[in-house]
Every structure is written in C-alpha cells, then in structure tokens.
Design a protein around this motif. Structure first.
Motif, short mmCIF file in Angstrom:
data_model
loop_
_atom_site.label_atom_id
_atom_site.label_comp_id
_atom_site.label_asym_id
_atom_site.label_seq_id
_atom_site.Cartn_x
_atom_site.Cartn_y
_atom_site.Cartn_z
N GLN A 53 147.59 10.97 92.44
CA GLN A 53 146.18 10.96 92.82
C GLN A 53 145.26 11.02 91.60
O GLN A 53 144.14 10.51 91.62
CB GLN A 53 145.90 12.15 93.75
N GLN A 54 145.75 11.61 90.51
CA GLN A 54 144.95 11.73 89.29
C GLN A 54 145.27 10.65 88.26
O GLN A 54 144.85 10.76 87.11
CB GLN A 54 145.19 13.12 88.65
N ARG A 55 145.97 9.60 88.68
CA ARG A 55 146.45 8.62 87.71
C ARG A 55 145.31 7.90 86.98
O ARG A 55 145.49 7.46 85.84
CB ARG A 55 147.36 7.60 88.38
N ARG A 56 144.15 7.78 87.60
CA ARG A 56 143.05 7.11 86.90
C ARG A 56 142.57 7.93 85.71
O ARG A 56 141.97 7.39 84.78
CB ARG A 56 141.89 6.84 87.86
N HIS A 57 142.83 9.24 85.72
CA HIS A 57 142.43 10.09 84.61
C HIS A 57 143.42 10.03 83.45
O HIS A 57 143.04 10.18 82.29
CB HIS A 57 142.29 11.54 85.07
N TRP A 58 144.73 9.82 83.77
CA TRP A 58 145.73 9.82 82.70
C TRP A 58 146.33 8.45 82.42
O TRP A 58 147.25 8.34 81.61
CB TRP A 58 146.84 10.83 82.99
N ALA A 167 148.62 16.70 72.48
CA ALA A 167 148.21 15.35 72.11
C ALA A 167 147.58 14.61 73.29
O ALA A 167 146.65 13.83 73.12
CB ALA A 167 149.40 14.58 71.56
N ALA A 168 148.10 14.83 74.49
CA ALA A 168 147.57 14.15 75.68
C ALA A 168 146.33 14.87 76.18
O ALA A 168 146.30 15.47 77.27
CB ALA A 168 148.65 14.10 76.77
N ASP A 169 145.27 14.81 75.40
CA ASP A 169 144.06 15.59 75.68
C ASP A 169 143.24 15.07 76.85
O ASP A 169 142.34 15.76 77.33
CB ASP A 169 143.20 15.69 74.42
N ARG A 170 143.52 13.87 77.32
CA ARG A 170 142.76 13.32 78.45
C ARG A 170 143.52 13.45 79.77
O ARG A 170 143.01 13.06 80.82
CB ARG A 170 142.40 11.85 78.19
N VAL A 171 144.72 13.99 79.71
CA VAL A 171 145.49 14.20 80.94
C VAL A 171 145.05 15.53 81.57
O VAL A 171 145.05 16.56 80.89
CB VAL A 171 147.00 14.24 80.63
N PRO A 172 144.66 15.54 82.85
CA PRO A 172 144.22 16.78 83.50
C PRO A 172 145.31 17.86 83.46
O PRO A 172 146.51 17.55 83.47
CB PRO A 172 143.93 16.35 84.94
#
Length: 293
Positions: A53-58, A167-172
């Motif tokens: 459901q959050q794939r657009r964010h990561w 490193a994955a700073d944009r992943v919720p």
C-alpha cells in the motif's frame, strides 16, 4: 519527538531479554526456524498488503526495501533461531556482537560517515566491555557450531540492515519495519521446507501466547530499532545497540540464579560509557579519512 537514542536502548533491552520467552516456547516444543515462522509469519500476513500500500513512497528506493527484506529478515531469523536453540547465551551474544565492528566499518565505507576519534574510542571501549562481560577465554575460540554460525551471520546481517535502513531515507518507517518481518518469514519458511521442520501441534492457548509475543514483543522491538537506526548514524547506533548485551547477560544471571562478579560489572560499566560516548554530539575533533596511511 522521541530521542532516537532512548528508543534504540529500549529496543535493545527488549531484544536482550527475548531469550526468556523463547526458551519458554522451546520447552513447549516450538524452537528454531519453526518458532521464527510462527512469530514472524503472523505479522507478515498483515505486513505484505501494508507494505504494498505504501509502494508509491518507496518505489524510488526499492533497493532499500529489498535490502531490508534480505538483511533484516535474515538477522531476525538467525538471531531468534540461535537464541531459542542455543544453551550458551554468552557465546551466542559474543558472536552476534561483532555487529558494531561491521556497522562502523560499513558506515564509513558505504555511507561516507565520519570516522572520528571519539567514535573509534567508543567502539574500542565497547569491545573491551563485551570481552570483560562475557569472560572471553580459550573456550570462546573453540570451532564454530551451526548455532554459532547463525549468531555470527545474524550480527553481520544486522549491521548491514542498519546501513540499509539509514540509507533508504525515503522509505516509510512502517515499510522498513514490516519488510524485515516479511524477510524473516520467507527465510524461516524456506529453512523449514529444506530441513523438513514444521510447526508442532499446540493448543489454542499456546498459539495465543505466540501471537502476543509476536505483536507485543517482536513488533514493538523491531519498530523501535528501525526508528532508532533511521535517525542515528550507523556507527553511533552500533555502539548503543550493545545495551542488548547488557540486558541479556544481566537477565541471564538474575533469572538463571548466577552471581554477577566484579568483572561483569566493570564490563557493563565500560559498555554504558561507550554508549554515552557514541551518543555524544560530534565536535571539532580531527576526522580520520581513508587517505591516511
């Protein structure tokens, strides 16, 4: 906003005392990878749709999610399995706690984090404290068993997971947390299939306890750990995580009715001092770069 250092220490205390319910489940006949599959599998069933459901964010950092699934998943699966199967908690913790070494080196090489004298001193002090607390001796250097390799690989994977998390700073945060659960369930399911080990037949009350452990212990500890390592440099987080060792050894000594000697207290004190040093704000101390001879 919660202090990430405090949240991470709370997570390490939960992880350090997790051997208590794990040994209780082992006495019920649920241990090793089947225990991992039961605990993490319950969360993974709910986690998969939430992460998707959050794939657009990561989506732009899908590599980060994959790395957390692989490294975080194996770290949890290997550590939980080794703690539930192993009798020598001290040895398991010693092998797992090479993780700070991997994290500091990895943060320097991969994330270009500053490798300061204060950080190196904290790491060295933490390792000395570990050695004193665990009473490193000739018996420590005996050939590694399968459980030993699980603990050692868990430490390395845990350090790499922390680097990937930062490193994955944009992943919720929710996706980071649940990605590790999904990975653990995948690894545990694969191991159970290859080894021919499956879930035992337990009563409804026992499965309820497993569900409560998964949600109230594993999920909270993982969420707190992900929050901490997301907001802290890998090298600093690596030393703070050593509080898990203190929680494990002291709880084992207390609940196992074992006396805690002066060596253990000195070692625990050194580790705590190292944790404070690691959390100290970076000052103008000289920076060590890879250009040094």
């Amino acid at each position: 906003m919660l202090r990430p250092e405090l949240v991470l220490i709370i997570a390490t205390i939960l992880w350090g005392t997790s051997w208590v319910p794990l040994h209780a489940f082992a006495d019920m006949g649920l241990s090793g990878m089947p225990m991992v599959l039961a605990g993490y599998g319950l969360i993974a069933v709910v986690a998969v749709p939430l992460v998707l459901q959050q794939r657009r964010h990561w989506r732009s950092q899908v590599w980060g999610v994959v790395a957390i699934i692989c490294f975080g998943g194996w770290a949890n699966a290997a550590l939980i399995s080794s703690l539930s199967l192993g009798e020598d908690l001290v040895r398991i913790m010693l092998l797992f706690y090479l993780a700070p070494v991997w994290a500091v080196i990895g943060g320097w090489l991969l994330l270009k984090e500053r490798l300061t004298l204060l950080r190196l001193g904290a790491l060295a002090l933490a390792l000395v404290g570990i050695a004193l607390t665990l009473g490193v001796g000739k018996a420590t250097l005996k050939p590694l068993t399968g459980i030993d390799w699980l603990a050692l690989s868990a430490g390395f994977a845990f350090a790499m997971n922390n680097l990937a998390t930062r490193a994955a700073d944009r992943v919720p945060l929710m996706s980071k947390t649940f990605a590790a659960f999904i990975g653990s369930a995948i690894f545990a399911g694969g191991a159970c299939f290859l080894l021919g080990q499956w879930l035992p037949s337990l009563g409804a009350g026992s499965w309820l306890l497993v569900a409560l452990f998964a949600v109230g212990w594993l999920l909270v500890a993982t969420l707190a750990a992900q929050y901490g390592v997301t907001h802290l440099e890998a090298g600093r987080a690596a030393v703070l995580i050593v509080f898990e060792l203190i929680a494990a050894v002291l709880s084992a000594a207390w609940l196992g009715d074992q006396a805690i000697g002066i060596r253990e207290w000195i070692g625990a004190t050194l580790v705590c001092v190292a944790a404070v040093m690691a959390a100290w704000p970076d000052g103008p101390e000289p920076e060590l770069t890879r250009s040094l001879p």
